[in-house]
Enzyme design. Structure first.
Site, mmCIF file in Angstrom:
data_model
loop_
_atom_site.group_PDB
_atom_site.id
_atom_site.type_symbol
_atom_site.label_atom_id
_atom_site.label_comp_id
_atom_site.label_asym_id
_atom_site.label_seq_id
_atom_site.Cartn_x
_atom_site.Cartn_y
_atom_site.Cartn_z
ATOM 1 N N HIS A 468 10.914 3.547 8.326
ATOM 2 C CA HIS A 468 10.565 4.587 9.168
ATOM 3 C C HIS A 468 11.685 5.750 9.225
ATOM 4 C CE1 HIS A 468 8.102 5.940 12.145
ATOM 5 N NE2 HIS A 468 7.790 4.878 13.011
ATOM 6 N N ASP A 472 6.496 8.264 7.871
ATOM 7 C CA ASP A 472 5.901 8.074 9.540
ATOM 8 C C ASP A 472 4.637 7.382 9.298
ATOM 9 O OD1 ASP A 472 5.288 11.583 9.338
ATOM 10 O OD2 ASP A 472 4.122 10.020 8.709
#
Lengths: 498, 380
Positions: A468, A472
């Site tokens: 992350h 995304d």
């Protein structure tokens, strides 16, 4: 009973020891009675009672020097190559003691006596001489076979029973390791059927015996009895199968037929070494990556049809075709549109490197553990070529012959855990990669078709994990959608194939 | 052959079609006379099955009253002696490339290369009747009768030399409490180029007390007697055996994979195939060698020292001395760490080191990768 002073103890002990020697029955364990030294003599004598009469005072039997016997052909010296026993081990007659070599002949030396090994005269690779002592064996005090009295079976008695290893004059043969295993599990060797040479009891016989009587062999202590009584809570698998269990037959689901660990009753601690140690390091590093997960399901009905049609073609070419080549190729085609998923970041997440090659790794379960060989340059390969390469990697994996070339350089990984089972998973990213996908098993499930009717669909669940810090949710989602589209409509894949 | 002999042979053949076990019983327990022997020919060319058959006969047949000759041959394989070190005796990478398996036999002696042009003979006898020179006399006399022009002689080291120079047969034997077997090879038409490709060491720098092989120049019988056929050789050997031991000939074909004839032979073969037996039984040894490291990007070189102790085929300890300015000490010690406890095998080590490489990047990664490759090359 006896009012003795401390001084006369020694004399008394000597007298008693001789009395015991005549009465004791071939004890194999040495149990020095320290309590002889103090005034509690009377009491301890009584508490020992029947037990001491059978074992107890195993004052040392004669130590026999077992000489190296003649090898033949006039050979006078040999090299000791391997010891099968060490000092302190119990041996029986005909047990192997060591392996010696002389002039291209390999000879197994077997023991002529029962007893305990007291001394080894040679180290490995030393020269031993014929006619000279090889080992010292402490034999029992009396050499003739002695009948054993019938004794009441208590846990302590059971222990003594094993050390005697004789029932009515019949000798049960077993190696020291086998005897130890039997003793640890409170098994009487006389009850085990030996399948080795001369009726010898082997380790397999003990394990078979254990498997048949999982419940019965544990000593009858109160805590165990509680487990034995059927309770409302689900009983553990081992006791559920005990003969004494009176729980209703359908109450506990029969345990799956996985290889059951044999209960030897001891915790075993060992250091983590080698490959597993490296895995510890990798997985610890992996969990520093902030993962996010994204799952979806894919309708593979059309792919199933396609594969069944072309399987015969690939098999004619000598290659087994599974679904993986399609999954891998679809992933590569999608990565062309989302190159960030085929990237790597450095230690401090300072720089990102977009890798040019799609080296797609395939998680493989081998005897050594989880290995991840990868298919190099998938962007250049056809589905058939990927299938060929997969066959090759699977053969190497099965043979335990995967090398660094196959195992390193991966940029993206797919884990087909569904081949063993499962639907959704939470895969862990393998550094230095940034994404990974876990594929569940293909199930036939009801789904609504285009016309609103319920149809049979081949559904597979996929679970993606990504880093992350640089990826995304939207990117992952679009990548997954594209991948899914290629697989749900294989015709699209044909359009974009490079 | 007399009619009684014929009847016996036929009854053996008939019985074979029935229950395999009763056939074996009748074969081994037939006590027509105390001087009856047996000649068996194995139908398998699998080295593990044949070695398992030897073990089976040694363990299950009463050799006090009879002796047995077993004739067998294998597809290409390298067979090392009981206490030898495969890494010094043969090139494991060459064998992997050629698809040649490795087997460790239970008898002592040195390393040999087997293929279909090599005949193996095993002489089973009781411990008291163990006599290797007499067995070798069977071979030399048989060859003398077949081709009297060949100078074939047994040495006092139990080799058989042709024309005083070339070794055509090597010997090894195994003695148990009451029984013994002595087996020897005989080079009829083996592939000499494959032989020399595999019989060389895998790793340099090994120090061990394992039994070393003594290399000798070898030759095939067909190179000196081109007309000698395999069947002819076999027939002559069987005849000489029966002549030497004053036995009645009763030659039978046996199938070592037949579990009903030889109960338990399958598990004996499985044990011989296992890694624990083939490699795990290697006497402990150590490797001390220098590694040449290089960094191609910077065109730099460096030398490192590797010291490994291997016991039971597993790395017991590993020490890597790499200059600290080349690679952080922590990394080289981590590499030593993951090698310890693994089998001494390039693939096992490869799996461990590639995991280690995952956590590194940049220059340390390249140099660590280079170091790993150098270490794996040593392991072979």
């Amino acid at each position: 009973m006896l009012a003795v002073t401390r001084g006369s103890f020694r004399v008394f002990r000597l007298l008693l020891s001789q009395q015991y020697r005549r009465r004791c029955l071939r004890p194999q364990s040495v149990r020095p009675i320290r309590t002889l030294q103090n005034f509690k003599w009377d009491r301890s004598l009584q508490t020992f009672s029947s037990r001491t009469l059978h074992t107890a005072v195993a004052w040392r039997g004669p130590i026999v020097q077992f000489k190296l016997s003649d090898i033949g052909e006039g050979i006078m010296e040999v090299t000791v190559k391997e010891w099968y026993v060490k000092e302190g081990d119990k041996v029986s007659q005909f047990d192997s003691i060591c392996e010696v070599q002389s002039d291209k002949a390999s000879v197994t030396i077997t023991s002529r006596y029962d007893g305990v090994i007291k001394k080894l005269y040679y180290d490995v690779d030393a020269i031993a001489f014929v006619g000279k002592p090889l080992v010292d064996i402490e034999t029992e005090s009396s050499s003739e076979l002695i009948q054993e009295e019938d004794v009441v079976e208590t846990p302590a008695m059971a222990r003594e029973e094993h050390t005697h290893q004789e029932i009515k004059g019949h000798k049960t043969q077993a190696t020291p390791a086998v005897r130890r295993l039997a003793m640890e599990n409170n098994i009487k060797l006389s009850e085990v059927v030996g399948t080795g040479k001369d009726g010898r009891i082997l380790k397999e016989d003990i394990l078979n015996f254990l498997a048949k009587q999982t419940g019965a062999i544990l000593p009858p202590t109160p805590p165990f009895q509680e487990i034995q009584t059927p309770g409302p809570a689900p009983t553990p698998a081992t006791t559920a199968s005990a003969a004494m269990s009176t729980s209703t037959p359908g109450a506990v689901r029969p345990p799956p037929k996985t290889p059951r660990p044999v209960f030897t009753g001891k915790d075993i601690t060992e250091p983590i070494k080698g490959f597993h140690k490296a895995m510890v390091k990798t997985m610890s590093a992996a969990l520093k990556i902030p993962h996010f997960g994204y799952c979806d399901e894919v309708d593979l009905s059309r792919l199933v049809v396609l594969r069944s049609e072309i399987r015969s073609v690939t098999e004619a070419r000598g290659v087994k075709l599974s679904y993986m080549p399609f999954f891998i190729k679809a992933a590569s085609l999608s990565l062309l549109h989302f190159p960030i998923l085929n990237a790597a970041v450095d230690e401090g997440c300072q720089n990102i490197t977009y890798k040019a090659s799609h080296n797609i790794g395939l998680a493989m379960d081998t005897s050594q553990g989880l290995l991840v060989p990868n298919v190099k340059n998938v962007q250049l390969l056809s589905v058939f070529e990927i299938a060929q390469e997969l066959n090759r990697l699977q053969a190497l994996g099965a043979a335990g012959q995967l090398g660094t070339a196959e195992l390193s350089g991966g940029t993206f990984t797919l884990s087909n855990i569904g081949s063993i089972g499962g639907t959704y998973a939470k895969p862990v990213i393998l550094p230095p990669e940034v994404a990974i996908g876990a594929l569940g098993k293909i199930q036939v499930l009801p789904r609504f078709g285009a016309d609103g009717q319920v149809v049979r669909a081949h559904i597979m669940k996929v679970s993606w994990s990504a880093d992350h810090r640089i990826i995304d949710g939207a990117t992952m989602c679009r990548f997954s959608n594209l991948w899914r589209e290629y697989l749900e409509n294989p015709a699209c894949m044909v359009l974009d194939l490079k | 052959m007399t009619s009684s002999q014929l009847r016996r042979t036929f009854s053996l053949l008939r019985a074979r079609t029935g229950n395999g076990q009763t056939w074996t019983r009748s074969l081994f327990m037939d006590s027509g006379s105390s001087s009856s022997g047996l000649v068996l020919q194995s139908q398998s060319t699998d080295v593990y099955q044949n070695l398992a058959l030897e073990d089976w006969i040694d363990a299950h047949v009463d050799l006090q009253q009879r002796s047995i000759l077993l004739l067998w041959r294998n597809g290409p394989a390298v067979v090392i002696g009981r206490h030898q070190n495969p890494w010094t005796e043969c090139s494991l990478s060459a064998m992997r490339r050629l698809g040649i398996p490795l087997a460790r036999r239970r008898s002592g002696g040195g390393t040999v290369y087997h293929d279909l042009g090599n005949l193996n003979m095993t002489f089973f006898a009781s411990r008291k009747a163990y006599d290797r020179q007499r067995n070798l006399k069977v071979v030399t006399e048989a060859l003398r009768r077949l081709r009297p022009e060949l100078d074939v002689r047994a040495t006092d080291r139990f080799d058989i030399l042709l024309n005083g120079r070339y070794k055509i047969s090597g010997t090894a034997s195994r003695l148990s409490r009451r029984s013994s077997y002595h087996h020897c090879t005989l080079l009829h038409s083996a592939d000499r180029s494959a032989l020399s490709a595999v019989l060389r060491h895998s790793c340099p720098g090994i120090q061990s007390n394992a039994t070393p092989s003594i290399p000798s120049p070898v030759t095939n019988l067909v190179d000196h007697a081109p007309s000698l056929e395999w069947e002819e050789l076999l027939g002559a050997l069987v005849q000489q055996y029966t002549r030497e031991f004053d036995l009645r000939p009763a030659s039978t074909a046996v199938d070592p994979s037949n579990e009903s004839s030889f109960p338990g032979v399958g598990s004996l073969a499985a044990e011989l195939r296992s890694w624990e037996w083939t490699f795990g039984k290697t006497p402990k040894f150590s490797i001390k060698t220098e590694l040449e490291l290089m960094d191609e990007q910077l065109d730099a070189h460096c030398s490192a020292h590797l010291h490994m102790e291997v016991k039971n085929g597993q790395v017991g300890s590993c020490r890597l001395d790499v200059p600290a300015d080349w690679l952080p000490l922590q990394l080289s010690s981590q590499l030593s760490d993951v090698l310890v406890g693994e089998r001494f095998c390039p693939h096992r080590a490869a799996a461990a080191v590639t995991e280690l490489l995952r956590s590194e990047s940049g220059q340390p990664h390249t140099r660590l990768h280079n170091l790993c490759e150098a270490v794996l090359a040593v392991i072979g």
